[in-house]
Design an enzyme around this catalytic site. Structure first.
Site, short mmCIF file in Angstrom:
data_model
loop_
_atom_site.label_atom_id
_atom_site.label_comp_id
_atom_site.label_asym_id
_atom_site.label_seq_id
_atom_site.Cartn_x
_atom_site.Cartn_y
_atom_site.Cartn_z
N PHE A 311 0.89 -1.16 0.00
CA PHE A 311 0.00 0.00 0.00
C PHE A 311 0.94 1.22 0.00
O PHE A 311 1.32 1.72 1.06
CB PHE A 311 -0.91 -0.01 1.23
N ASP A 312 1.30 1.66 -1.19
CA ASP A 312 2.37 2.64 -1.28
C ASP A 312 2.01 3.97 -0.63
O ASP A 312 2.89 4.69 -0.14
CB ASP A 312 2.76 2.86 -2.75
N ALA A 393 11.17 2.06 -3.43
CA ALA A 393 12.11 0.95 -3.55
C ALA A 393 12.47 0.73 -5.01
O ALA A 393 13.11 1.58 -5.63
CB ALA A 393 11.55 -0.30 -2.89
N ASN A 394 12.02 -0.38 -5.61
CA ASN A 394 12.44 -0.70 -6.97
C ASN A 394 11.63 0.00 -8.05
O ASN A 394 12.04 0.07 -9.21
CB ASN A 394 12.34 -2.22 -7.19
N TYR A 395 10.46 0.54 -7.70
CA TYR A 395 9.57 1.13 -8.71
C TYR A 395 9.57 2.64 -8.63
O TYR A 395 9.71 3.24 -7.55
CB TYR A 395 8.13 0.64 -8.50
N TYR A 397 7.06 5.95 -9.82
CA TYR A 397 5.76 6.41 -10.31
C TYR A 397 5.89 7.89 -10.65
O TYR A 397 6.15 8.72 -9.77
CB TYR A 397 4.67 6.19 -9.25
N HIS A 444 1.95 -8.93 -11.62
CA HIS A 444 1.50 -8.11 -10.51
C HIS A 444 0.59 -7.02 -11.04
O HIS A 444 0.43 -6.85 -12.25
CB HIS A 444 2.69 -7.52 -9.74
N ASP A 594 -22.69 17.65 -1.78
CA ASP A 594 -21.23 17.62 -1.85
C ASP A 594 -20.78 16.16 -1.96
O ASP A 594 -20.87 15.40 -1.00
CB ASP A 594 -20.65 18.29 -0.60
N HIS A 605 0.08 -5.84 -14.90
CA HIS A 605 1.42 -5.96 -15.46
C HIS A 605 1.81 -7.42 -15.63
O HIS A 605 2.22 -8.09 -14.68
CB HIS A 605 2.43 -5.24 -14.57
#
Length: 646
Positions: A311-312, A393-395, A397, A444, A594, A605
């Site tokens: 959960f980034d 980390a490895n990704y 965005y 993933h 509202d 992916h």
């Protein structure tokens, strides 16, 4: 969680980071305010050196306060804070008045865990890499140069925490090894070796050590000097973007003005960039737009990957992961940068320089027609781009909010970076793609949740679902040509979980029925869900239980200032989704009120060999287009390029 990388050099010009500008109630917390919030809690609530600050951000004022604000009015500044004692282990939520120098509220949240922090990630690596059991486990695999080892800590879902540790603040780790000091660590997974660590005490709780497959002879390097035999292209000529008269936008503190668009730029630890108070030609479009969550489940049940769901936003924070942008690499042209100020776990502020990039781009033809008598009329399209990049980390965005001259809003995400891989022996596992010799990358998904707090011509909004229907052949429709649309407004939250439908071209519009346009219809903005994807998961799957928001690409809820996080406020070690699916059970009215539009989009992916060793960007986006917001093409007033297009 980020490491330094070689600098990138490019052309272009940049202004200094934006100055403070005219004060406004939505301005993010500054360095002095971070320090003040921490000091007040230390003084009044006994927060000492054994505590960590997980989250500190502006407590945004009520909407009516913001709408009524005028420059020079007094501003009541408050901070939201989440902190916890490493001894007690219980997070506390606080609201601190910076104006009154007081704690407004202080609430214990037992049974939850605050978000992970960058400090903990670094500390876990430093502690574990010196632990004798870790050193011995690595030595057993022939790894003795510990400077080449990266220990990467991940958050847990509650049901996957080892027995006996469920009440502790724990993380599990991957282990990676570089082939050389500056080489890619993610090219060489140390498979079968994982550690469980208590992040409060930094105690090694468990070593998981199973026999790995033979190490695969991969070529996983991407830095040119480390790629054997690489010959870089020699036929790439310089491409410069020049605006000899300067830019067409203006920045006053955090307020951005460009042609007919105005907006305020916010930033916080969890969402990163936030777009506030978006207006076109003085007409409100949205109160607030941001990314509220990003869920990344790996669809591989093997021992090395079955826990791998990130959960980034909720576990880590896109703001904390934001990296500084470099001229000519990340942004090209005449650039204005905006710095961001965040905090560490001691409550001390730090600055991310060049966190947000502002620039204009050419976008091809905006509109055109060629008439045999009148000749050709052509207008070039230009767009205003507001962007930030996060490295998790490895990704990576890379996020771009784009605003167009015809009133269109586009949000684009480019995913790049390095895939997680594993070696294998025998037949390739069915849960991924072979990308190198005896090496596969798991399938993933990336689910991104945009929170779109719309305010189309004011707060009295309704979401209308429209579907197209082909009519049967009849006397009135003898050739089977007729297509009609059928629309229905959403009456309550019970109807607020929606899917895309290719067969009916289902669409979703936020309209204001209280302010009809000149043609008698409701002005609105239509969501174009260009990158919706299914969860493809069993209802009992732990990651789906924790993120039920991914079950539908479109959700609608009644606005509540406390309802910000669609998978729940506390995702770290969560059991279930206490966010959007739970809020909707109140079944509140959604008509002429509202509302918040939530859009889940992203990437399914299935890796390609071409994604290795570093991915070309995978691009996904959605759009919000005006529908009836204008009486005619609002870009008729765009002038032709000087001396051209006649």
């Amino acid at each position: 969680m980020t490491e330094s990388a070689p600098s990138c050099h490019g052309s272009g010009t940049a202004t200094a980071p934006a100055a403070a500008g005219t004060p406004h109630p939505l301005d993010p917390l500054n360095s002095d305010e971070f320090r003040a919030a921490a000091a007040i809690l230390r003084r009044d609530k006994g927060v000492d050196e054994r505590w960590r600050f997980a989250a500190m951000e502006l407590r945004e004022p009520a909407k009516d306060v913001v709408r009524g604000f005028r420059p020079g009015d007094p501003i009541d500044r408050r901070a939201r804070v989440t902190a916890w004692s490493r001894d007690e282990g219980i997070p506390y939520k606080a609201v601190v008045s910076l104006t009154d120098d007081a704690v407004v509220s202080w609430e214990a949240v037992p049974g939850q865990q605050a978000n992970m922090t960058v400090d903990e990630w670094h500390e876990a690596h430093e502690v574990l890499i010196q632990h004798p059991d870790v050193v011995a486990a690595l030595a057993k695999r022939g790894i003795t140069d510990l400077d080449l080892v990266l220990i990467d800590t991940w958050a847990y879902g509650h049901s996957l925490i080892p027995q006996g540790f469920q009440d502790r603040r724990v993380g599990w780790t991957d282990v990676w090894r570089r082939a050389a000091p500056n080489a890619n660590p993610y090219a060489n997974p140390v498979m079968g070796l994982h550690f469980v660590v208590d992040l409060n005490t930094m105690e090694l709780l468990q070593v998981e050590d199973t026999a790995p497959p033979a190490e695969a002879p991969v070529m996983g390097e991407y830095i040119p000097s480390l790629i054997p035999g690489l010959q870089q292209r020699t036929d790439v000529k310089a491409l410069d973007i020049v605006q000899p008269e300067g830019v067409s936008f203006a920045l006053d503190g955090h307020e951005l003005r460009w042609q007919k668009w105005t907006m305020r730029l916010g930033f916080n630890y969890r969402e990163g960039l936030v777009i506030h108070r978006l207006e076109y030609d003085g007409r409100p479009v949205a109160h607030r737009m941001s990314f509220a969550e990003m869920v990344v489940p790996y669809r591989d049940p093997s021992p090395d990957h079955h826990r791998r769901t990130a959960f980034d936003a909720g576990e880590w924070g896109l703001g904390f992961m934001t990296t500084s942008l470099k001229l000519g690499c990340d942004c090209l042209g005449d650039i204005t940068y905006v710095d961001a100020v965040l905090h560490d776990t001691r409550g001390e502020p730090y600055t991310i320089e060049n966190a947000i990039c502002l620039h204009e781009e050419d976008d091809g033809v905006l509109w055109k027609h060629v008439d045999e008598k009148a000749g050709s009329e052509v207008r070039r399209s230009r767009r205003m781009v507001v962007s930030f990049h996060a490295t998790v980390a490895n990704y990576e965005y890379l996020t771009y909010w784009r605003f167009y001259q015809d009133g269109t809003i586009q949000c684009e995400v480019r995913a790049t970076g390095i895939m997680v891989t594993s070696a294998f022996e025998g037949d390739a596992p069915p849960y991924g793609t072979v990308v190198d010799e005896r090496t596969y990358a798991p399938i993933h998904q990336h689910f991104i949740v945009a929170r779109l707090d719309m305010e189309v011509d004011g707060p009295e909004n309704t979401v209308v679902v429209t579907e197209s229907e082909a009519l049967p052949i009849s006397d009135e429709n003898p050739y089977g040509l007729a297509v009609v649309t059928r629309s229905r407004p959403l009456e309550s939250e019970a109807e607020g979980r929606l899917d895309v439908d290719f067969a009916t071209q289902r669409s979703f519009k936020v309209v204001n029925r209280t302010k009809p346009n000149r043609l008698g219809t409701a002005p609105g903005f239509k969501l174009y869900p260009n990158a919706a994807l299914p969860s493809m998961a069993h209802p009992d799957a732990p990651f789906r239980q924790r993120a039920q928001v991914i079950d539908h690409p479109v959700w609608v809820s009644r606005f509540d200032e406390e309802e910000r996080w669609p998978a729940g406020e506390f995702c770290n070690q969560s059991r279930e989704d206490l966010g959007l699916p739970a809020w909707q059970q109140a079944d509140r009215s959604l008509t002429d009120t509202d509302v918040v539009l939530w859009h889940v989009f992203g990437i399914h992916h299935v890796p390609r060999p071409e994604d290795w060793p570093v991915m070309p960007v995978d691009v996904v986006s959605f759009e919000l287009k005006p529908v009836g917001f204008f009486d005619r093409n609002p870009a008729l007033d765009v002038p032709p390029a000087p001396g051209r297009c006649h």
